[in-house]
Motif scaffolding. Structure first.
Motif, PDB file in Angstrom:
ATOM      1  N   GLY A   1     -32.302  19.973  -3.836  1.00 22.03           N
ATOM      2  CA  GLY A   1     -33.468  19.106  -4.033  1.00 22.03           C
ATOM      3  C   GLY A   1     -34.704  19.731  -3.415  1.00 22.03           C
ATOM      4  N   THR A   2     -35.477  18.886  -2.702  1.00 29.94           N
ATOM      5  CA  THR A   2     -36.721  19.380  -2.096  1.00 29.94           C
ATOM      6  C   THR A   2     -36.504  19.912  -0.669  1.00 29.94           C
ATOM      7  N   LEU A   3     -35.273  19.777  -0.142  1.00 24.81           N
ATOM      8  CA  LEU A   3     -35.069  20.164   1.263  1.00 24.81           C
ATOM      9  C   LEU A   3     -35.318  21.666   1.528  1.00 24.81           C
TER      10      LEU A   3
ATOM     11  N   ALA B   1     -36.803  19.143  13.062  1.00 22.07           N
ATOM     12  CA  ALA B   1     -37.384  17.797  13.150  1.00 22.07           C
ATOM     13  C   ALA B   1     -37.990  17.381  11.811  1.00 22.07           C
ATOM     14  N   VAL B   2     -38.656  18.323  11.129  1.00 18.68           N
ATOM     15  CA  VAL B   2     -39.275  17.989   9.838  1.00 18.68           C
ATOM     16  C   VAL B   2     -38.187  17.715   8.795  1.00 18.68           C
ATOM     17  N   MET B   3     -37.135  18.516   8.800  1.00 15.94           N
ATOM     18  CA  MET B   3     -36.033  18.293   7.843  1.00 15.94           C
ATOM     19  C   MET B   3     -35.401  16.922   8.050  1.00 15.94           C
ATOM     20  N   GLU B   4     -35.247  16.539   9.320  1.00  9.68           N
ATOM     21  CA  GLU B   4     -34.650  15.231   9.636  1.00  9.68           C
ATOM     22  C   GLU B   4     -35.438  14.087   9.016  1.00  9.68           C
ATOM     23  N   LYS B   5     -36.776  14.221   9.005  1.00 11.80           N
ATOM     24  CA  LYS B   5     -37.627  13.121   8.543  1.00 11.80           C
ATOM     25  C   LYS B   5     -37.808  13.096   7.023  1.00 11.80           C
ATOM     26  N   HIS B   6     -37.320  14.134   6.351  1.00  8.89           N
ATOM     27  CA  HIS B   6     -37.635  14.241   4.919  1.00  8.89           C
ATOM     28  C   HIS B   6     -36.768  13.333   4.044  1.00  8.89           C
ATOM     29  N   ALA B   7     -37.400  12.631   3.113  1.00  8.73           N
ATOM     30  CA  ALA B   7     -36.671  11.841   2.115  1.00  8.73           C
ATOM     31  C   ALA B   7     -36.458  12.745   0.903  1.00  8.73           C
ATOM     32  N   ASN B   8     -35.254  13.261   0.759  1.00  5.40           N
ATOM     33  CA  ASN B   8     -34.995  14.317  -0.235  1.00  5.40           C
ATOM     34  C   ASN B   8     -35.083  13.802  -1.679  1.00  5.40           C
ATOM     35  N   VAL B   9     -35.567  14.677  -2.559  1.00  4.74           N
ATOM     36  CA  VAL B   9     -35.615  14.361  -4.000  1.00  4.74           C
ATOM     37  C   VAL B   9     -34.685  15.342  -4.711  1.00  4.74           C
TER      38      VAL B   9
END
Ligand code: NDP
Ligand code: MG
Length: 408
Positions: free
Chosen positions: A342-344, A375-383
């Protein structure tokens, strides 16, 4: 013999310079018809005066006057981000070498595919961000994606022996027969593992307790390769190898779990492929990017050059070791991003870019690079299966978020 007509995006950088050397070395096989850079007007002009391509491009419009003044002939001049896309679609070009640092190469690369050009890809960012789209579009257009990153070029060379020519790119997972070229149906059964080699960077043997005190100067001293600053820092954190795992996954259509990393400090074995029968093929050469650039240009043929051969009497030893994944979290972060998809991966890439800039500007410590990315990866809402817009939005979101995390 046919000269391949090539546009070089990122001409003034480390890969761009090597590409000019290759063109000089094999003039019967390679002709540079376009050169593009970001803002280094004087260097671009000097290169253009030497190589005399019919078109050049400087993205920074405010420096085009400086460029024009330094030119000794009258090429077609493009400028701005639009200009980069235009030169990537130059009618005379057959191939575009994408060697732009960062994500600026993505849109021109997609435009070049659309215009039917083959791509030689050094900019791993574009495959990390949008590998699914790039490979699908290339398959639909029937253009070749030739890897320039030394590890992927090595794997490509090892896989070449397996396939009927001309077939550089096996189907990506999920794209099935969408990828053009004739494929061996058994590719995924025949390849057991792709093994990427990593030099381990300057801190291969540094205890993790000393990471906090690492300086920019120390991190910029790569033991075996001479590269631009961004990728040199990535080699020190191992994010470079993490990005390369995702790059390999898309280029060769092999699941992440079969892409592995081994530390090889001498950087002579550039990567390996293990086949289902247990045999391993490797590609070896000196650590000079002219080797993979030339192979991407002359593929599927090989031609003589002036590069130095390996002297096995002097090599003495080739060492291999398991990477210190616990001390260098970049590898696990990239594996997670690649497996999730996805977008990760785009988020990992963008957050890392911001964190590396902050480290180079001495605003954050060395370990804060991967702490920021994590930290940024943790907060991401993946698409999942994002289109280009979703990828670019995720990229922008991750940059802002990383700036916050890095305290910018
Ligand atoms: P450098 O920093 O040496 O050079 C970067 C090049 O990109 C310069 O020509 C620069 O122009 C240009 N550039 C930067 N931003 C833009 C932009 N927005 N639009 C157009 N051009 C731009 O980088 P490298 O040559 O080391 O790396 C280039 C790419 O190749 C990276 O993606 C890297 O990961 C990859 N790569 C590099 C390897 C190496 O050995 N160096 C090995 C494997 C992969 P200007 O000079 O005007 O700023
Ligand atoms: Mg590499």
């Amino acid at each position: 013999m046919k000269r391949k007509r090539i546009v070089v995006l990122g001409a003034t950088g480390s890969i761009g310079e090597s590409a000019l050397k290759v063109a000089h070395d094999i003039p019967d096989r390679m002709e540079i018809v376009g050169l593009a850079a970001n803002s280094n007007a004087l260097k671009l002009a000097a290169q253009a005066n030497q190589v005399r391509p019919e078109a050049i491009c400087l993205v920074d419009e405010s420096r085009v006057g400086e460029l024009r003044a330094a030119l000794e002939y009258e090429p077609q001049i493009f400028s701005g981000e639009r200009g980069l896309v235009e030169i990537a679609c130059l009618a005379e070009a057959e191939m575009v070498l994408v060697a732009v640092v960062g994500t600026g190469g993505l849109q021109p690369a997609l435009a070049a595919i659309e215009a039917g050009k083959d791509l030689a890809v050094a900019s791993k960012e574009i495959l990390v961000m949008a590998g699914e789209i790039v490979m699908r579009e290339a398959g639909e257009k029937g253009v070749q994606i030739l890897p320039v990153d030394s590890e992927h070029n090595a794997i490509f060379q090892c896989l070449d022996s397996q396939r009927e020519r001309p077939t550089p790119n096996p189907p990506s997972p999920g794209t099935g027969s969408a990828v053009a070229s004739v494929q061996r149906p058994t590719f995924n059964e025949e390849v057991r593992r792709l093994i990427l080699t990593a030099s381990g960077g300057p801190f291969r043997n540094t205890p993790a307790s000393e990471f906090e005190g690492i300086t920019v100067e120390q991190a910029l001293k790569h033991p075996t390769w001479n590269m631009g600053p961004k990728i040199t820092i990535d080699s020190a954190t191992l994010f470079n190898k993490g990005l390369e795992m995702i790059e390999a996954h898309w280029l060769f259509g092999v699941e992440m779990k079969r892409v592995e990393v081994v530390v090889h400090p001498q950087s002579i074995v550039h990567s390996m492929v293990e086949f289902s029968d247990g045999s391993v093929l490797a590609q070896l050469s000196h650590s000079d990017m002219c080797f993979p650039i030339q192979y991407a240009v002359t593929w599927p043929e090989r031609v003589p050059n002036s590069l130095p051969p390996l002297d096995f009497g002097k090599l003495r030893q080739l060492e291999f070791a398991t990477p210190r994944s616990d001390d260098f979290p970049a590898l696990n972060l990239a594996r997670r991003a690649g497996e999730t998809g996805g977008t990760l991966p785009a988020v990992l890439n963008a957050a890392n870019e911001v964190a590396v800039s902050a480290f180079l500007a001495r605003r954050i410590s060395f370990p804060r690079i991967w702490q920021t990315v994590s930290a940024v990866m943790e907060k991401h809402a993946n698409v999942a299966h994002p289109d280009l817009d979703a990828i670019l939005r995720a990229d922008q979101w991750a940059r802002l978020e990383a700036q916050k995390q890095a305290g910018d």
